[in-house]
Structures are given as structure tokens and as C-alpha cells.
Enzyme design. Structure first.
Site, short mmCIF file in Angstrom:
data_model
loop_
_atom_site.label_atom_id
_atom_site.label_comp_id
_atom_site.label_asym_id
_atom_site.label_seq_id
_atom_site.Cartn_x
_atom_site.Cartn_y
_atom_site.Cartn_z
N VAL A 10 60.49 35.66 21.07
CA VAL A 10 59.26 35.31 21.78
C VAL A 10 59.53 34.01 22.52
CG1 VAL A 10 57.64 36.53 20.28
CG2 VAL A 10 58.32 34.20 19.71
N SER A 11 58.73 33.74 23.54
CA SER A 11 58.99 32.59 24.40
C SER A 11 58.48 31.27 23.86
CB SER A 11 58.36 32.82 25.78
OG SER A 11 58.89 33.98 26.35
N THR A 12 57.38 31.32 23.12
CA THR A 12 56.79 30.06 22.66
C THR A 12 56.57 30.09 21.15
OG1 THR A 12 54.54 30.87 23.03
CG2 THR A 12 55.58 29.70 24.85
N GLN A 15 53.70 32.17 19.53
CA GLN A 15 53.74 33.63 19.56
C GLN A 15 54.35 34.15 18.26
OE1 GLN A 15 55.92 34.04 23.29
NE2 GLN A 15 54.09 34.92 24.24
#
Length: 185
Positions: A10-12, A15
């Protein structure tokens, strides 16, 4: 037949990886490596690098979607070449991707192109929105993360720059910029 390894990303940090990890377990992955890192480049994604180094010829790396692996066609192509040179296949649970077949490789390349195109359009829209907001006087940029008054108060109490940075959770260079006489920073 080799082992099945899963890769979730996931990017952040806010998340959640749970859904991806469950899908990878359902796909039969014996080991799943996960990380919370941006997907714009493979640089700094240590879990992915570990997985690539660990996998052997005949193994398969499984992702839920190709955008979990790479966002640019260049990174995707490099990754696929690396995997193919080691005899490692790549599959996706939510897309008909399997680098063990010609059709799967072609579909993977098309998805990579679309992911890159989508990222470019999103960035373009974001820049247009910022320009419009600036013109309207609405956009002021992000809020300052450093409170110069607190920095100065701590300095006046005799606290050194390193300790100020530590207490306020900021970089030492930021402390020096705040403390520098006007026009010298």
C-alpha cells in the site's frame, strides 16, 4: 513446481494490507512480504527486493494487481526482465497476468501502460487544481510544520539545536534556519 510467494503493498501508512494478504494466502502463497511504500519506483522497497533475491527458478511471485508492483512501465519492464532472467514467473490474482504465457506478458505490458497513463493524468489534474486554487487565492500550500516561536523559546532557555530538533520532531537544519539571522539562511 516451485513455491508461490506473495507481495502486498500500500502507498501510505494509514492504508491496510489485510485484504491483499488474505487474497495472496487464498492463492496459495507460502510466504507473503508486505510493505507500506510509494509505488512510483521500486527504489527503497526492501521487501520486494528481498522477495526477488529469495525466489528461485520455477517459483512464482503473486500480486493482487500489477499496480501493487510498479506504477511505471519502465519499472514494470525491468522487474519482469529480472524475474524472467531468474526463471521466476509473475501472476496477479485480480488480473489475467501470468508471465509464463505470451498472452499474460502482453496483458501485463498493456496494464503497465494504462497505470502510467492514469498516474500522469492524475498528476496533471492535481497541478491544474493547484494552479486554479492559487489564482483564486485559496491555495496557500501546506501548513508550516515548524513553530519558530517554540524553537526560539527553547533556544532562549539554553537548549542546543540538536536537542530542540529532537524535542520538536524536526530536522536540525530546520532549527538552524529558524535561528539564523534574517537574510543569512
Amino acid at each position: 513446481m516451485g513455491q508461490l510467494f506473495g507481495y502486498a503493498r500500500v502507498s501510505t501508512t494509514d492504508q491496510d494490507l489485510t485484504i491483499q494478504e488474505a487474497a495472496l494466502r487464498d492463492a496459495g502463497c507460502s510466504i507473503i512480504r508486505s510493505e507500506k511504500k510509494s509505488g512510483t519506483t521500486t527504489e527503497g522497497r526492501s521487501e520486494l527486493q528481498t522477495l526477488i533475491e529469495f525466489a528461485r527458478e520455477g517459483d512464482t511471485i503473486i500480486v493482487t494487481r500489477v499496480d501493487r508492483l510498479a506504477r511505471s512501465i519502465a519499472d514494470l519492464a525491468t522487474l519482469v526482465r529480472t524475474l524472467e532472467s531468474k526463471g521466476i514467473a509473475l501472476r496477479a490474482t485480480e488480473q489475467p497476468i501470468d508471465t509464463g504465457t505470451a498472452a499474460g506478458r502482453a496483458f501485463l505490458q498493456m496494464l503497465g501502460v494504462f497505470a502510467e497513463f492514469e498516474t500522469a493524468i492524475r498528476k496533471e489534474r492535481q497541478l491544474e487544481g493547484i494552479a486554479k486554487a492559487k489564482h483564486a487565492g485559496v491555495y496557500k500550500g501546506r501548513r508550516a510544520s515548524i513553530d519558530p516561536v517554540k524553537v526560539q523559546e527553547l533556544r532562549n532557555q539554553g537548549v542546543g539545536p540538536s536537542e530542540i530538533a529532537k524535542r520538536l520532531g524536526i530536522g536540525r537544519a530546520s532549527v538552524y534556519r529558524v535561528l539564523a539571522p534574517a537574510g543569512t539562511a
